[in-house]
Every structure is written in C-alpha cells, then in structure tokens.
Motif scaffolding. Structure first.
Motif, PDB file in Angstrom:
ATOM      1  N   LEU A 297       0.834  -1.203   0.000  1.00 13.83           N
ATOM      2  CA  LEU A 297       0.000   0.000   0.000  1.00 13.83           C
ATOM      3  C   LEU A 297       0.869   1.254   0.000  1.00 13.83           C
ATOM      4  N   ARG A 298       0.804   2.033  -1.087  1.00 15.85           N
ATOM      5  CA  ARG A 298       1.581   3.269  -1.203  1.00 15.85           C
ATOM      6  C   ARG A 298       0.947   4.345  -0.329  1.00 15.85           C
ATOM      7  N   HIS A 299       1.767   4.942   0.520  1.00 14.63           N
ATOM      8  CA  HIS A 299       1.235   5.867   1.515  1.00 14.63           C
ATOM      9  C   HIS A 299       2.392   6.705   2.039  1.00 14.63           C
ATOM     10  N   PRO A 300       2.199   8.019   2.206  1.00 10.65           N
ATOM     11  CA  PRO A 300       3.270   8.859   2.743  1.00 10.65           C
ATOM     12  C   PRO A 300       3.348   8.731   4.261  1.00 10.65           C
ATOM     13  N   ASP A 301       4.014   9.670   4.888  1.00  8.09           N
ATOM     14  CA  ASP A 301       4.092   9.706   6.349  1.00  8.09           C
ATOM     15  C   ASP A 301       2.745  10.174   6.869  1.00  8.09           C
ATOM     16  N   ALA A 302       1.806   9.233   6.947  1.00  9.13           N
ATOM     17  CA  ALA A 302       0.422   9.533   7.292  1.00  9.13           C
ATOM     18  C   ALA A 302      -0.181   8.296   7.958  1.00  9.13           C
ATOM     19  N   PRO A 303      -1.285   8.460   8.678  1.00  3.84           N
ATOM     20  CA  PRO A 303      -1.839   7.330   9.426  1.00  3.84           C
ATOM     21  C   PRO A 303      -2.419   6.264   8.517  1.00  3.84           C
ATOM     22  N   PRO A 304      -2.298   4.984   8.887  1.00  2.46           N
ATOM     23  CA  PRO A 304      -3.039   3.947   8.173  1.00  2.46           C
ATOM     24  C   PRO A 304      -4.525   4.094   8.469  1.00  2.46           C
ATOM     25  N   MET A 305      -5.348   3.867   7.442  1.00  2.00           N
ATOM     26  CA  MET A 305      -6.801   3.991   7.577  1.00  2.00           C
ATOM     27  C   MET A 305      -7.404   2.715   7.007  1.00  2.00           C
ATOM     28  N   VAL A 306      -7.487   1.674   7.832  1.00  2.00           N
ATOM     29  CA  VAL A 306      -7.903   0.348   7.390  1.00  2.00           C
ATOM     30  C   VAL A 306      -9.072  -0.103   8.257  1.00  2.00           C
ATOM     31  N   PHE A 307     -10.130  -0.649   7.613  1.00  2.00           N
ATOM     32  CA  PHE A 307     -11.370  -0.969   8.321  1.00  2.00           C
ATOM     33  C   PHE A 307     -11.968  -2.253   7.766  1.00  2.00           C
ATOM     34  N   TRP A 308     -12.768  -2.932   8.598  1.00  2.00           N
ATOM     35  CA  TRP A 308     -13.592  -4.037   8.135  1.00  2.00           C
ATOM     36  C   TRP A 308     -14.838  -3.502   7.455  1.00  2.00           C
ATOM     37  N   LEU A 309     -15.273  -4.162   6.394  1.00  2.00           N
ATOM     38  CA  LEU A 309     -16.577  -3.883   5.815  1.00  2.00           C
ATOM     39  C   LEU A 309     -17.623  -4.784   6.475  1.00  2.00           C
ATOM     40  N   GLY A 310     -18.861  -4.686   5.992  1.00  2.00           N
ATOM     41  CA  GLY A 310     -19.977  -5.313   6.701  1.00  2.00           C
ATOM     42  C   GLY A 310     -19.924  -6.811   6.784  1.00  2.00           C
ATOM     43  N   ASP A 311     -19.241  -7.492   5.834  1.00  2.00           N
ATOM     44  CA  ASP A 311     -19.204  -8.944   5.886  1.00  2.00           C
ATOM     45  C   ASP A 311     -18.214  -9.475   6.913  1.00  2.00           C
ATOM     46  N   GLY A 312     -17.411  -8.588   7.502  1.00  2.00           N
ATOM     47  CA  GLY A 312     -16.454  -9.010   8.507  1.00  2.00           C
ATOM     48  C   GLY A 312     -15.265  -9.766   7.955  1.00  2.00           C
ATOM     49  N   SER A 313     -15.169  -9.912   6.627  1.00  3.72           N
ATOM     50  CA  SER A 313     -14.040 -10.616   6.033  1.00  3.72           C
ATOM     51  C   SER A 313     -13.345  -9.809   4.943  1.00  3.72           C
ATOM     52  N   THR A 314     -13.897  -8.644   4.598  1.00  3.37           N
ATOM     53  CA  THR A 314     -13.285  -7.765   3.598  1.00  3.37           C
ATOM     54  C   THR A 314     -12.768  -6.515   4.295  1.00  3.37           C
ATOM     55  N   MET A 315     -11.506  -6.187   4.041  1.00  3.24           N
ATOM     56  CA  MET A 315     -10.914  -4.961   4.556  1.00  3.24           C
ATOM     57  C   MET A 315     -10.886  -3.915   3.463  1.00  3.24           C
ATOM     58  N   VAL A 316     -11.046  -2.665   3.852  1.00  2.00           N
ATOM     59  CA  VAL A 316     -10.799  -1.552   2.942  1.00  2.00           C
ATOM     60  C   VAL A 316      -9.674  -0.714   3.534  1.00  2.00           C
ATOM     61  N   ALA A 317      -8.702  -0.389   2.695  1.00  2.00           N
ATOM     62  CA  ALA A 317      -7.622   0.529   3.074  1.00  2.00           C
ATOM     63  C   ALA A 317      -7.817   1.815   2.287  1.00  2.00           C
ATOM     64  N   LEU A 318      -7.907   2.922   2.996  1.00  2.00           N
ATOM     65  CA  LEU A 318      -7.976   4.239   2.375  1.00  2.00           C
ATOM     66  C   LEU A 318      -6.565   4.806   2.390  1.00  2.00           C
ATOM     67  N   ILE A 319      -6.012   4.989   1.208  1.00  2.00           N
ATOM     68  CA  ILE A 319      -4.610   5.383   1.102  1.00  2.00           C
ATOM     69  C   ILE A 319      -4.488   6.654   0.266  1.00  2.00           C
ATOM     70  N   HIS A 320      -3.330   7.299   0.382  1.00  2.00           N
ATOM     71  CA  HIS A 320      -3.060   8.483  -0.434  1.00  2.00           C
ATOM     72  C   HIS A 320      -2.393   8.106  -1.756  1.00  2.00           C
ATOM     73  N   ASN A 321      -1.952   6.865  -1.875  1.00  2.00           N
ATOM     74  CA  ASN A 321      -1.448   6.297  -3.135  1.00  2.00           C
ATOM     75  C   ASN A 321      -0.261   7.053  -3.701  1.00  2.00           C
ATOM     76  N   GLN A 322       0.484   7.664  -2.860  1.00  2.00           N
ATOM     77  CA  GLN A 322       1.755   8.270  -3.226  1.00  2.00           C
ATOM     78  C   GLN A 322       2.551   8.409  -1.942  1.00  2.00           C
ATOM     79  N   GLY A 323       3.828   8.569  -2.077  1.00  2.00           N
ATOM     80  CA  GLY A 323       4.632   8.698  -0.868  1.00  2.00           C
ATOM     81  C   GLY A 323       6.070   8.976  -1.210  1.00  2.00           C
ATOM     82  N   SER A 324       6.563  10.099  -0.739  1.00  2.00           N
ATOM     83  CA  SER A 324       7.935  10.488  -1.032  1.00  2.00           C
ATOM     84  C   SER A 324       8.933   9.769  -0.129  1.00  2.00           C
ATOM     85  N   GLY A 325       8.437   9.173   0.976  1.00  3.97           N
ATOM     86  CA  GLY A 325       9.353   8.619   1.947  1.00  3.97           C
ATOM     87  C   GLY A 325       9.952   9.672   2.853  1.00  3.97           C
ATOM     88  N   ASP A 326       9.519  10.910   2.716  1.00  4.10           N
ATOM     89  CA  ASP A 326      10.014  12.020   3.522  1.00  4.10           C
ATOM     90  C   ASP A 326       8.989  12.304   4.609  1.00  4.10           C
TER      91      ASP A 326
END
Length: 420
Positions: A297-326
């Motif tokens: 998951l591409r993500h900068p210096d920012a919090p992970p935002m990962v959650f279960w969906l309603g079926d309890g077996s699918t995760m969704v990750a909300l990402i910024h999809n870029q990251g300089s590593g800085d």
C-alpha cells in the motif's frame, strides 16, 4: 446546528481553488474533472459522483484546526462523531487551545446536531477512540490525557479511559492506564484497537521523544496496551518503555491500528515514513507480534486507515497512493484512494480514486510551516447496514461526512483510467 449538503463555509473559512491539481502523475483541470467525478468548490474537492459529501464541522479562524474525527454507531442506534477543534494542536502547548466537540445523528446521518462537549477538561485534547465491548451497551472511550502532571512535550500524556452507560451522552472521569510492566507510561492513544474473540482488548499506543539533532527531529515508538479484564489491568506489549517497535533508519513506527480476523489472530497496520504502510501480525491474541514489514500500500508519512466492511471478512484501506518517503511530505495527502482485501490484508486490489483536494495547500496548524502543508487524512469509517459513513479531515480545517455504499469503493477510476 444542523449540517446539510454543501453547507457554505462559515465566514472566514477560505477555500481558494487551484486551477489544476496533480493526480496519479497527471495534471487534472479542476473545472473539468474526469468522467464520473464532480468538482465541489464549496468543499474544496473533486469527488466521485456516487459519493454524498457533506460538511459536518468547520469553524472560522482562529479556531479552525480540527483533527482527528472518530465515530461509531452507538448501542442505542445513533451516529456519534467526535473531533478535536480549536486554535492548534496539543503539541508543545500547555496553554488551553483546543477541546473535543461531538455531533450526533438520530436519522442515519441525514441531519446532525451539535456541537456539544462530551466532557470538559482544563488541558488540551488529542482524540476520541471508542470501543463497544461485545454484548454490552457501554461505550469505552480511550484517548490521550495530557494533564499538567502527565504531559511530556511534544506529544505524550497519560493514556486514559472513560466509560458511558447512556449512549455517549455523559461520561465518567478518566481512568489513566498504568501498565503493570511499565508503570508511569506516557504515550498517545487516539488510534483504533479491537476486542479479540477471547475478550482481550488490544489498544495501539505510541510514544514520541524529541531529538536534539539529526533527521528526523523526533523518534516514535509503537506499542500495544493489552487487557484481559476489560480495562481493570493492562500490559505494555512488546515490553516496558522504551522497548517497543521502531523501524530503521527512520526511527519511527507510530499510529498503529489493529484489526482481528477472528480467533487469536490480529494484524496491526502502522505509519512508517518509507512510502508504504507497514504491518505486524499476531497469532496468539496479541501477546507477541511479528517484526514490522512493508505492505504494497503506497502511503506517505500519514496514518493507516484500514477498516472491516460489513461482511467481517473484507478490509478496505484508504490510502493516499503516493509517498515520497520524507516524513515532512504531508503534501502527499492530497488524494484518497480505496483498496480492498479479502485475505486479511495480505494482498490488495488496485487502488481506485474516491476524491482529491482542489484547494491551495495550507500549512499545518501544529507547525505553521508552509513546507509541511496538510490535506486529506485521518479518515474513520462506520458500517451501518448497507450504508457506509466515512468521516474525513480536510486540511485540518473542516470535517466531512461522506455517505456511500461498499459498491462505491470499487467504482472509482484507477491510475490507468486517469492516464497515470
């Protein structure tokens, strides 16, 4: 106060628009968004057409600093969202400059009432982190409690626990968590944990220490607070402070968030300034954990935002999809993308764009440094039947409430669709 669709910003909340913004490696004309998206200038974003985006909270300057929001569906069926708001962050501040504000909806998010004060204290606040124990109507709220006696600048305080037996209308006084194996522990406690099938509670927490020189200018050490008796006693995992997790060479692992797929398994996603979200896994109810490793998951210096969906077996990750590593690259938070996993976070679908910031960047209220602007981050998600409620901090100046469905998460454009 009720929040309505496209509510105009309060006087003094300026959302100056860019003419074009970089998304997925290409410049998008703000006035001519891609097919399937629309520009909402009064909110300062381009958003997927299918999203119902509303402003939940915004105050004019100087009290226009808001983060992070945490929400839940209460045992009584209301939606309750609580955010920190004021003239600045708790960092380095012993003067009172912020507080927690609550918004409540009894009609599934159609209208909101607030803000109200969940509790009032003489010191600054950092976050509200709720947990409803299984089979209970009680809400437990964790958070950082930087009292005068317990505040260690720039960030650490006592990690506290409050309880509500009336659906979040009133709260007990805070109980400061004092781990049996690390007495006097000070840290930060605003990221979500979970309750295991065994009944054990796992609460992520991290500790910040200043450095006098070098890069970065602080170190962040990740821990897990673990309780087997519903908060009566706690143990600091993997061991007493300062023996937590730090990822080299950055000396930063922080803002972990924990999900359990069931049984004795748990996964913690963590913030590391490498351009990726990292993960740690436990197979023994959170007693021991693997070493931190990067995910895809591409993500900068920012919090992970990962959650279960309603079926309890699918995760969704909300990402910024870029990251300089800085670690200073908070401008990398301009976009919000969704990825899905059906194998407990071991593999992820191709990212799809949900929304992007269209406003002129704003310096972080904690530093006022124009080289460290803030954008979209610290999202929270509540599953309510077929509807999802997404709460999102925009430039630390306003909070969005976004209603969508699980299908909407897979409806956005990919990087290839956008020509990136």
């Amino acid at each position: 106060m009720n929040a309505h669709v496209h509510q105009p910003p309060p006087d003094g909340v300026l959302l100056e628009q860019e003419e074009r913004i970089p998304v997925a490696g290409r410049a998008l004309e703000v006035a001519d968004p891609p097919a399937g998206y629309r520009h909402l200038p009064d909110l300062g974003i381009i958003a997927l057409d299918r999203l119902d985006v509303r402003r939940l909270h915004a105050f004019p300057p100087p009290n226009d600093m808001s983060e992070p929001v945490r929400a839940l569906k209460t045992p009584g069926g209301d939606l309750l969202a609580i955010t920190q708001s004021g003239s600045g962050h708790m960092i380095n501040n012993r003067d009172k400059i912020n507080e927690l504000l609550a918004y409540r909806s009894g009609d599934g998010g159609a209208t909101w009432h607030g803000p109200t004060h969940p509790w009032e204290v003489s010191y600054n606040q950092h976050g509200f982190n709720p947990l409803v124990p299984r089979g209970s109507t009680q809400i437990v709220a964790f958070g950082t409690e930087p009292t005068a006696e317990l505040f260690l600048p720039p960030h650490d305080g006592g990690v506290g626990m409050r309880r509500s037996d009336d659906d979040g209308h009133t709260w007990s006084e805070t109980e400061i968590i004092d781990p049996v194996n690390s007495p006097g522990y000070l840290g930060v406690g605003h990221m979500r944990g979970c309750e295991m099938d065994s009944g054990a509670w796992l609460l992520p927490t991290y500790s910040v220490r200043r450095r006098t020189k070098g890069w970065p200018n602080r170190t962040d050490t990740q821990y897990v607070l673990r309780s087997e008796d519903q908060g009566a006693s706690w143990t600091l995992i993997p061991g007493p402070h300062p023996h937590g997790w730090q990822t080299q060479p950055w000396q930063r692992t922080l803002e972990g968030t924990i999900l359990s797929p069931g049984g004795s398994a748990a996964v913690m996603f963590a913030r590391v300034p490498s351009g990726r979200i990292w993960e740690l896994r436990s197979a023994d109810d959170g007693r021991t954990w693997s070493d931190p490793e990067p995910t895809v998951l591409r993500h900068p210096d920012a919090p992970p935002m990962v959650f279960w969906l309603g079926d309890g077996s699918t995760m969704v990750a909300l990402i910024h999809n870029q990251g300089s590593g800085d670690w200073r690259g908070q401008a990398d938070r301009r976009e919000l993308w969704a990825c899905l996993s059906r194998d407990e976070g071991r593999s992820w679908s191709e990212p799809r764009l949900l929304l992007a910031d269209t406003t002129v960047p704003r310096a972080a209220p904690s530093t006022r440094d124009p080289k460290r602007p803030v954008e979209l981050s610290y999202a929270d998600l509540v599953v309510d039947g077929d509807r999802l409620h997404l709460f999102l901090d925009h430039q630390k100046r306003q909070i969005f409430h976004i209603m969508l469905t699980e299908a909407d998460l897979s409806a956005g454009a990919t990087e290839q669709d956008l020509g990136g």
